[in-house]
Write a protein that holds these residues in place. Sequence first.
Motif, PDB file in Angstrom:
ATOM      1  N   SER A 148     -47.276  32.054  -5.641  1.00 32.19           N
ATOM      2  CA  SER A 148     -48.072  33.289  -4.419  1.00 32.19           C
ATOM      3  C   SER A 148     -49.185  32.357  -4.233  1.00 32.19           C
ATOM      4  N   TRP A 149     -50.428  31.900  -5.241  1.00 29.83           N
ATOM      5  CA  TRP A 149     -51.555  30.622  -5.323  1.00 29.83           C
ATOM      6  C   TRP A 149     -50.847  29.543  -4.621  1.00 29.83           C
ATOM      7  N   MET A 150     -50.520  29.029  -5.786  1.00 33.55           N
ATOM      8  CA  MET A 150     -49.569  27.061  -5.023  1.00 33.55           C
ATOM      9  C   MET A 150     -49.486  27.282  -3.895  1.00 33.55           C
ATOM     10  N   SER A 151     -48.502  28.508  -3.367  1.00 36.46           N
ATOM     11  CA  SER A 151     -47.670  28.053  -2.342  1.00 36.46           C
ATOM     12  C   SER A 151     -49.029  27.821  -0.547  1.00 36.46           C
ATOM     13  N   GLY A 152     -49.937  27.821  -1.022  1.00 35.11           N
ATOM     14  CA  GLY A 152     -50.954  27.450   0.072  1.00 35.11           C
ATOM     15  C   GLY A 152     -51.491  26.361   0.455  1.00 35.11           C
ATOM     16  N   VAL A 153     -51.138  25.359  -1.374  1.00 31.56           N
ATOM     17  CA  VAL A 153     -51.686  23.807  -1.272  1.00 31.56           C
ATOM     18  C   VAL A 153     -50.805  23.308   0.024  1.00 31.56           C
ATOM     19  N   PRO A 154     -49.713  23.171  -0.089  1.00 34.05           N
ATOM     20  CA  PRO A 154     -49.306  22.408   0.990  1.00 34.05           C
ATOM     21  C   PRO A 154     -49.256  22.557   2.725  1.00 34.05           C
ATOM     22  N   VAL A 155     -49.196  23.870   3.031  1.00 33.60           N
ATOM     23  CA  VAL A 155     -49.555  24.055   4.161  1.00 33.60           C
ATOM     24  C   VAL A 155     -51.203  24.154   4.910  1.00 33.60           C
ATOM     25  N   SER A 156     -52.597  23.975   3.829  1.00 32.96           N
ATOM     26  CA  SER A 156     -53.637  23.877   3.767  1.00 32.96           C
ATOM     27  C   SER A 156     -53.641  22.268   3.968  1.00 32.96           C
ATOM     28  N   MET A 157     -53.181  21.545   2.663  1.00 28.75           N
ATOM     29  CA  MET A 157     -53.420  20.144   2.564  1.00 28.75           C
ATOM     30  C   MET A 157     -53.347  19.837   4.166  1.00 28.75           C
ATOM     31  N   LEU A 158     -52.181  19.729   4.739  1.00 26.55           N
ATOM     32  CA  LEU A 158     -51.381  19.524   5.808  1.00 26.55           C
ATOM     33  C   LEU A 158     -51.691  19.365   6.788  1.00 26.55           C
ATOM     34  N   GLN A 159     -52.651  21.022   7.237  1.00 29.16           N
ATOM     35  CA  GLN A 159     -53.012  21.289   8.446  1.00 29.16           C
ATOM     36  C   GLN A 159     -54.595  20.716   8.569  1.00 29.16           C
ATOM     37  N   THR A 160     -55.396  20.773   7.084  1.00 33.06           N
ATOM     38  CA  THR A 160     -57.055  20.150   6.757  1.00 33.06           C
ATOM     39  C   THR A 160     -56.240  18.710   7.271  1.00 33.06           C
ATOM     40  N   ALA A 161     -55.757  17.540   6.411  1.00 33.69           N
ATOM     41  CA  ALA A 161     -55.277  16.368   6.575  1.00 33.69           C
ATOM     42  C   ALA A 161     -55.445  15.548   8.038  1.00 33.69           C
ATOM     43  N   TRP A 162     -54.088  16.201   8.382  1.00 32.43           N
ATOM     44  CA  TRP A 162     -53.926  16.003   9.715  1.00 32.43           C
ATOM     45  C   TRP A 162     -54.873  16.625  10.514  1.00 32.43           C
ATOM     46  N   MET A 163     -55.633  17.792  11.003  1.00 32.94           N
ATOM     47  CA  MET A 163     -56.341  18.001  12.115  1.00 32.94           C
ATOM     48  C   MET A 163     -57.884  16.837  11.689  1.00 32.94           C
ATOM     49  N   MET A 164     -57.973  16.871  10.626  1.00 31.77           N
ATOM     50  CA  MET A 164     -59.318  15.990  10.388  1.00 31.77           C
ATOM     51  C   MET A 164     -59.394  14.536  11.030  1.00 31.77           C
ATOM     52  N   ALA A 165     -57.948  13.824  10.460  1.00 33.17           N
ATOM     53  CA  ALA A 165     -57.570  12.282  11.249  1.00 33.17           C
ATOM     54  C   ALA A 165     -57.418  12.406  12.693  1.00 33.17           C
ATOM     55  N   LEU A 166     -57.607  13.793  13.364  1.00 32.75           N
ATOM     56  CA  LEU A 166     -57.235  13.665  14.608  1.00 32.75           C
ATOM     57  C   LEU A 166     -59.578  12.954  14.923  1.00 32.75           C
ATOM     58  N   PRO A 167     -58.943  12.261  16.483  1.00 41.81           N
ATOM     59  CA  PRO A 167     -59.979  11.473  16.654  1.00 41.81           C
ATOM     60  C   PRO A 167     -61.221  12.489  17.108  1.00 41.81           C
ATOM     61  N   PHE A 168     -62.252  12.622  16.784  1.00 44.49           N
ATOM     62  CA  PHE A 168     -63.400  13.503  17.663  1.00 44.49           C
ATOM     63  C   PHE A 168     -64.887  12.780  17.901  1.00 44.49           C
ATOM     64  N   CYS A 169     -64.750  12.793  19.365  1.00 39.31           N
ATOM     65  CA  CYS A 169     -65.366  11.614  20.265  1.00 39.31           C
ATOM     66  C   CYS A 169     -66.190  12.016  21.448  1.00 39.31           C
ATOM     67  N   GLY A 170     -65.987  13.339  21.465  1.00 35.33           N
ATOM     68  CA  GLY A 170     -66.640  14.401  22.829  1.00 35.33           C
ATOM     69  C   GLY A 170     -67.774  15.541  21.999  1.00 35.33           C
ATOM     70  N   PRO A 171     -67.213  16.185  22.719  1.00 32.45           N
ATOM     71  CA  PRO A 171     -68.001  17.461  22.058  1.00 32.45           C
ATOM     72  C   PRO A 171     -67.588  18.623  21.402  1.00 32.45           C
ATOM     73  N   ASN A 172     -68.995  18.695  19.859  1.00 34.80           N
ATOM     74  CA  ASN A 172     -69.106  19.316  19.229  1.00 34.80           C
ATOM     75  C   ASN A 172     -69.253  20.353  18.954  1.00 34.80           C
ATOM     76  N   THR A 173     -69.048  21.936  20.502  1.00 30.99           N
ATOM     77  CA  THR A 173     -69.521  22.683  20.108  1.00 30.99           C
ATOM     78  C   THR A 173     -67.937  23.571  19.656  1.00 30.99           C
ATOM     79  N   VAL A 174     -67.754  24.818  18.168  1.00 35.77           N
ATOM     80  CA  VAL A 174     -67.012  25.379  18.149  1.00 35.77           C
ATOM     81  C   VAL A 174     -66.910  26.376  18.354  1.00 35.77           C
ATOM     82  N   ASP A 175     -66.041  27.597  19.154  1.00 35.46           N
ATOM     83  CA  ASP A 175     -66.254  28.596  20.079  1.00 35.46           C
ATOM     84  C   ASP A 175     -66.415  29.584  19.015  1.00 35.46           C
TER      85      ASP A 175
END
Length: 312
Positions: A148-175
């Motif tokens: 149960s605890w380790m099940s969170g590792v693959p989804v968190s690594m995939l989602q976060t690494a992919w997301m933060m590798a995307l380009p953020f070049c414009g607005p930086n305001t998170v609603d």
Amino acid sequence: MTCENHTTVTEFILLGFTNNAEMQVSLFIFFLVIYMVTLLGNFLIVTVTSVDPALHTPMYFFLQNLSLLDACFTSVMVPKMLVDLASPRKIISFVGCGTQMYFFFFFGSSECFLLSMMAYDRFVAICNPLRYSVIMSRSLCWWMAIVSWMSGVPVSMLQTAWMMALPFCGPNTVDHFFCDGPPVLKLVTQDTTMYEMQAVASTLLFIMFPFSLILVSYTRIITTILGMPSATGRQKAFSTCSSHLIVVSLFYGTTSLTYLRPKSHQSPESKKLVSLSYTVITPMLNPIIYSLRNNEVKGAVKRTITRKVLQK
């Protein structure tokens, strides 16, 4: 894609709930009290299930893990939210945002699978009571908790690494009041279709798959309970899983509103309220639900408090 002719975002601004100073003070006090109650309640459950021999059973072993998960899960968002409510600048660094997102996905996914493990425990207890102690051995319980605890590792690594590798070049305001996936994704300055497709697949796997296991378990449980000849037996059997059913309903009911609703139907305000319910309110309610509806837990709490008082 790189940020040509644009500055790469190095920090984000979290809009939170309001810019009204008086309202921020009220919200700060409100959420601080909730956070303290959450930590107190969950660590009390962890303590009593650890020290009281009467609660050294598989059901309370999983409850102990759930309480620890809830304390960790809410701690990913609330401390930062309290700092932002007390500060005029609601800033989070790019790395800090990625870190918060990682642990949000990690603890959230882990809780989904832990709730399914708890459902299986109730299934064995009600549908196969004579072999319960044999099937739910100590080693199996430990393995179920680890998975149960380790099940969170693959989804968190995939989602976060992919997301933060995307380009953020414009607005930086998170609603939003924390770095959740959908509101941060809106700031990406390229097509995000591929990311959204894998996000849907991850949602189905890490939210709906455990929920399907819970549904199967409770279908068998309800069938078994309805087949019991004694009304007293049916009531006792149902009471052993009613708390878990309430917790599952609260957690899945609110998360599904966030991650399974069409984008066009979601306003930022409504999403903040729904997110607040499963990141802040539900972790506070879980120990209350298990304590108020469970005489064994209430008895263990009383014995633990009495023991501490007598030691003084």
